[in-house]
Every structure is written in structure tokens, then in C-alpha cells.
Motif scaffolding. Structure first.
Motif, PDB file in Angstrom:
ATOM      1  N   VAL A 140      15.844  -9.077   1.390  1.00  0.00           N
ATOM      2  CA  VAL A 140      15.697  -9.908   0.200  1.00  0.00           C
ATOM      3  C   VAL A 140      14.145  -9.671  -0.490  1.00  0.00           C
ATOM      4  O   VAL A 140      14.297  -9.617  -1.670  1.00  0.00           O
ATOM      5  N   GLU A 141      13.236  -9.803   0.346  1.00  0.00           N
ATOM      6  CA  GLU A 141      11.895  -9.701  -0.189  1.00  0.00           C
ATOM      7  C   GLU A 141      11.570  -8.195  -0.345  1.00  0.00           C
ATOM      8  O   GLU A 141      10.856  -8.216  -1.313  1.00  0.00           O
ATOM      9  N   HIS A 142      11.558  -7.174   0.640  1.00  0.00           N
ATOM     10  CA  HIS A 142      11.025  -5.810   0.388  1.00  0.00           C
ATOM     11  C   HIS A 142      11.494  -5.108  -0.525  1.00  0.00           C
ATOM     12  O   HIS A 142      10.601  -4.509  -1.307  1.00  0.00           O
ATOM     13  N   PRO A 143      12.632  -5.365  -1.134  1.00  0.00           N
ATOM     14  CA  PRO A 143      12.926  -4.591  -2.532  1.00  0.00           C
ATOM     15  C   PRO A 143      11.910  -4.500  -3.530  1.00  0.00           C
ATOM     16  O   PRO A 143      11.534  -3.491  -4.046  1.00  0.00           O
ATOM     17  N   ALA A 144      11.372  -5.702  -3.774  1.00  0.00           N
ATOM     18  CA  ALA A 144      10.545  -6.061  -4.699  1.00  0.00           C
ATOM     19  C   ALA A 144       9.038  -5.164  -4.684  1.00  0.00           C
ATOM     20  O   ALA A 144       8.580  -4.569  -5.705  1.00  0.00           O
ATOM     21  N   TYR A 145       8.934  -4.992  -3.592  1.00  0.00           N
ATOM     22  CA  TYR A 145       7.742  -4.016  -3.215  1.00  0.00           C
ATOM     23  C   TYR A 145       7.938  -2.607  -3.211  1.00  0.00           C
ATOM     24  O   TYR A 145       7.108  -1.652  -3.805  1.00  0.00           O
ATOM     25  N   VAL A 146       9.063  -2.297  -3.068  1.00  0.00           N
ATOM     26  CA  VAL A 146       9.606  -0.677  -3.075  1.00  0.00           C
ATOM     27  C   VAL A 146       9.555  -0.342  -4.558  1.00  0.00           C
ATOM     28  O   VAL A 146       9.192   0.699  -4.907  1.00  0.00           O
ATOM     29  N   ARG A 147      10.087  -1.338  -5.436  1.00  0.00           N
ATOM     30  CA  ARG A 147      10.456  -1.243  -6.758  1.00  0.00           C
ATOM     31  C   ARG A 147       9.044  -0.578  -7.514  1.00  0.00           C
ATOM     32  O   ARG A 147       9.086  -0.007  -8.458  1.00  0.00           O
ATOM     33  N   ALA A 192      -0.283   6.856  -2.117  1.00  0.00           N
ATOM     34  CA  ALA A 192      -1.687   6.649  -2.237  1.00  0.00           C
ATOM     35  C   ALA A 192      -2.338   5.431  -3.173  1.00  0.00           C
ATOM     36  O   ALA A 192      -3.560   5.502  -3.059  1.00  0.00           O
ATOM     37  N   GLY A 193      -1.557   4.737  -3.827  1.00  0.00           N
ATOM     38  CA  GLY A 193      -1.916   3.474  -4.738  1.00  0.00           C
ATOM     39  C   GLY A 193      -1.799   2.221  -4.317  1.00  0.00           C
ATOM     40  O   GLY A 193      -1.485   2.166  -2.804  1.00  0.00           O
ATOM     41  N   PRO A 194      -2.494   1.446  -4.950  1.00  0.00           N
ATOM     42  CA  PRO A 194      -2.243  -0.074  -4.359  1.00  0.00           C
ATOM     43  C   PRO A 194      -1.029  -0.754  -4.200  1.00  0.00           C
ATOM     44  O   PRO A 194      -0.814  -1.387  -3.412  1.00  0.00           O
ATOM     45  N   GLU A 195       0.009  -0.077  -5.014  1.00  0.00           N
ATOM     46  CA  GLU A 195       1.516  -0.551  -4.711  1.00  0.00           C
ATOM     47  C   GLU A 195       1.682  -0.142  -3.165  1.00  0.00           C
ATOM     48  O   GLU A 195       2.523  -1.270  -2.582  1.00  0.00           O
ATOM     49  N   ALA A 196       1.190   0.871  -2.737  1.00  0.00           N
ATOM     50  CA  ALA A 196       1.690   1.161  -1.043  1.00  0.00           C
ATOM     51  C   ALA A 196       0.833   0.137  -0.238  1.00  0.00           C
ATOM     52  O   ALA A 196       1.634  -0.233   0.775  1.00  0.00           O
ATOM     53  N   GLU A 197      -0.234  -0.173  -0.518  1.00  0.00           N
ATOM     54  CA  GLU A 197      -1.041  -1.066   0.086  1.00  0.00           C
ATOM     55  C   GLU A 197      -0.449  -2.450   0.349  1.00  0.00           C
ATOM     56  O   GLU A 197      -0.201  -3.008   1.445  1.00  0.00           O
ATOM     57  N   ALA A 198       0.219  -2.792  -0.827  1.00  0.00           N
ATOM     58  CA  ALA A 198       1.040  -4.192  -0.926  1.00  0.00           C
ATOM     59  C   ALA A 198       2.307  -4.038  -0.114  1.00  0.00           C
ATOM     60  O   ALA A 198       2.738  -4.864   0.601  1.00  0.00           O
ATOM     61  N   LEU A 199       2.858  -2.974  -0.254  1.00  0.00           N
ATOM     62  CA  LEU A 199       4.101  -2.638   0.726  1.00  0.00           C
ATOM     63  C   LEU A 199       3.806  -2.416   2.215  1.00  0.00           C
ATOM     64  O   LEU A 199       4.433  -3.220   2.862  1.00  0.00           O
ATOM     65  N   PHE A 200       2.848  -2.035   2.618  1.00  0.00           N
ATOM     66  CA  PHE A 200       2.354  -1.887   4.185  1.00  0.00           C
ATOM     67  C   PHE A 200       2.129  -3.419   4.333  1.00  0.00           C
ATOM     68  O   PHE A 200       2.565  -3.515   5.539  1.00  0.00           O
ATOM     69  N   HIS A 203       3.390  -6.108   3.430  1.00  0.00           N
ATOM     70  CA  HIS A 203       4.322  -6.753   3.554  1.00  0.00           C
ATOM     71  C   HIS A 203       5.257  -6.203   4.852  1.00  0.00           C
ATOM     72  O   HIS A 203       5.796  -7.248   5.552  1.00  0.00           O
ATOM     73  N   GLU A 204       5.184  -5.069   5.270  1.00  0.00           N
ATOM     74  CA  GLU A 204       6.088  -4.648   6.280  1.00  0.00           C
ATOM     75  C   GLU A 204       5.365  -4.814   7.421  1.00  0.00           C
ATOM     76  O   GLU A 204       6.180  -5.219   8.551  1.00  0.00           O
ATOM     77  N   ARG A 205       4.022  -5.364   7.674  1.00  0.00           N
ATOM     78  CA  ARG A 205       3.475  -5.798   8.790  1.00  0.00           C
ATOM     79  C   ARG A 205       3.980  -7.228   9.197  1.00  0.00           C
ATOM     80  O   ARG A 205       3.922  -7.735  10.375  1.00  0.00           O
ATOM     81  N   LEU A 206       4.636  -8.045   8.173  1.00  0.00           N
ATOM     82  CA  LEU A 206       5.372  -9.197   8.541  1.00  0.00           C
ATOM     83  C   LEU A 206       6.374  -9.010   9.411  1.00  0.00           C
ATOM     84  O   LEU A 206       6.664 -10.052  10.078  1.00  0.00           O
ATOM     85  N   PHE A 207       7.363  -8.078   9.152  1.00  0.00           N
ATOM     86  CA  PHE A 207       8.526  -8.027   9.855  1.00  0.00           C
ATOM     87  C   PHE A 207       8.968  -6.408  10.592  1.00  0.00           C
ATOM     88  O   PHE A 207       9.898  -6.896  11.257  1.00  0.00           O
ATOM     89  N   LEU A 208       8.118  -5.792  10.670  1.00  0.00           N
ATOM     90  CA  LEU A 208       8.262  -4.405  11.280  1.00  0.00           C
ATOM     91  C   LEU A 208       7.646  -4.286  12.550  1.00  0.00           C
ATOM     92  O   LEU A 208       6.447  -4.321  12.616  1.00  0.00           O
ATOM     93  N   GLY A 209       8.541  -4.010  13.502  1.00  0.00           N
ATOM     94  CA  GLY A 209       7.709  -3.624  14.817  1.00  0.00           C
ATOM     95  C   GLY A 209       7.285  -2.180  14.964  1.00  0.00           C
ATOM     96  O   GLY A 209       6.071  -1.817  15.447  1.00  0.00           O
ATOM     97  N   SER A 210       8.176  -1.206  14.491  1.00  0.00           N
ATOM     98  CA  SER A 210       7.792   0.064  14.446  1.00  0.00           C
ATOM     99  C   SER A 210       8.370   0.634  13.327  1.00  0.00           C
ATOM    100  O   SER A 210       9.785   0.165  12.890  1.00  0.00           O
ATOM    101  N   MET A 211       8.044   1.833  13.076  1.00  0.00           N
ATOM    102  CA  MET A 211       9.042   2.774  11.966  1.00  0.00           C
ATOM    103  C   MET A 211       8.661   4.065  12.211  1.00  0.00           C
ATOM    104  O   MET A 211       7.285   4.334  12.386  1.00  0.00           O
ATOM    105  N   GLU A 212       9.539   4.987  12.080  1.00  0.00           N
ATOM    106  CA  GLU A 212       9.535   6.568  12.163  1.00  0.00           C
ATOM    107  C   GLU A 212      10.102   7.077  10.885  1.00  0.00           C
ATOM    108  O   GLU A 212      11.087   6.372  10.525  1.00  0.00           O
ATOM    109  N   TRP A 213       9.536   7.929  10.229  1.00  0.00           N
ATOM    110  CA  TRP A 213       9.957   8.615   9.103  1.00  0.00           C
ATOM    111  C   TRP A 213       9.517  10.104   9.026  1.00  0.00           C
ATOM    112  O   TRP A 213       8.834  10.639   9.823  1.00  0.00           O
TER     113      TRP A 213
END
Length: 109
Positions: free
Chosen positions: A25-32, A73-81, A83-93
Motif C-alpha cells: 500500500v505505502e511503498h509503491p508511492a516511493y518507487v514511482r 543516486a538521488g534524493p528519491e532513493a534516500e526517501a525510499l530507503f 521507508h524500507e527501514r520501517l518494514f524490511l528486515g533484510s533485502m538481497e538484490w
């Protein structure tokens, strides 16, 4: 076109419902907001009696590896990261090419 494939685990102590609300629900707004993103797909693990090693997988498409670097590399990614800290325990990519296999074609020996 290339894509990021990310496998994710929810933050310890979060329920499946809390995790899915943050992610679906929340995260897609950051990805967009990521510059150059072409497509985004979430693949939540199905609820099952077995505990899966991951809670889901995400796919993010970009025109090139350079576009991935610019997007993250931009501020959009910082906002995304943040938000991810609120709900992700780990991520591998990893970054991948996609190869579609036509299943209608008979295998050749």
C-alpha cells in the motif's frame, strides 16, 4: 532493458499484515518517484503452513544499468530507503537481464 530483482524479509516482530500494508500500500508511492523506472512488480510469498525463507520478491525495470545508478543516486532513493527501514528486515538484490522462453517450442535433442 534490465531489472533489479530483490528478495525481501519482513522486519522481525512485524505481522504479515503489517508487512504487506507497508509494502503493497505505502511503498509503491516511493518507487514511482525513482527517475527512469519503467515498471514495478511485487511478488509476496503466499501464506502457507511452511515458513518461507523470504516474504517476497520485487522486480524494478529500467532501460539500462546506468539508469539504475542514476535512480539510486538521488534524493528519491534516500526517501525510499528510509521507508524500507520501517518494514524490511533484510533485502538481497541483483541486476538481471530477462530471457523469456517460449514453452510452445518443442525441445530439440
Amino acid at each position: 532493458m534490465v531489472k533489479i530483482v530483490a528478495i525481501v524479509k519482513k522486519k522481525p516482530g512485524h505481522t504479515r499484515e503489517e508487512f504487506l500494508h507497508h509494502w503493497n500500500v505505502e511503498h509503491p508511492a516511493y518507487v514511482r518517484e525513482l527517475p527512469g523506472i519503467r515498471r514495478y512488480r511485487q511478488n509476496p510469498a503466499i501464506a502457507h503452513r511452511k515458513e518461507w525463507p523470504y516474504d517476497g520478491m520485487a522486480e524494478l525495470w529500467f532501460d539500462s544499468v546506468k539508469d539504475v545508478a542514476v535512480a539510486y543516486a538521488g534524493p528519491e532513493a534516500e526517501a525510499l530507503f528510509e521507508h524500507e527501514r520501517l518494514f524490511l528486515g533484510s533485502m538481497e538484490w541483483f541486476i538481471a537481464d530477462e530471457v523469456e522462453i517460449d514453452l510452445a517450442v518443442e525441445a530439440r535433442a
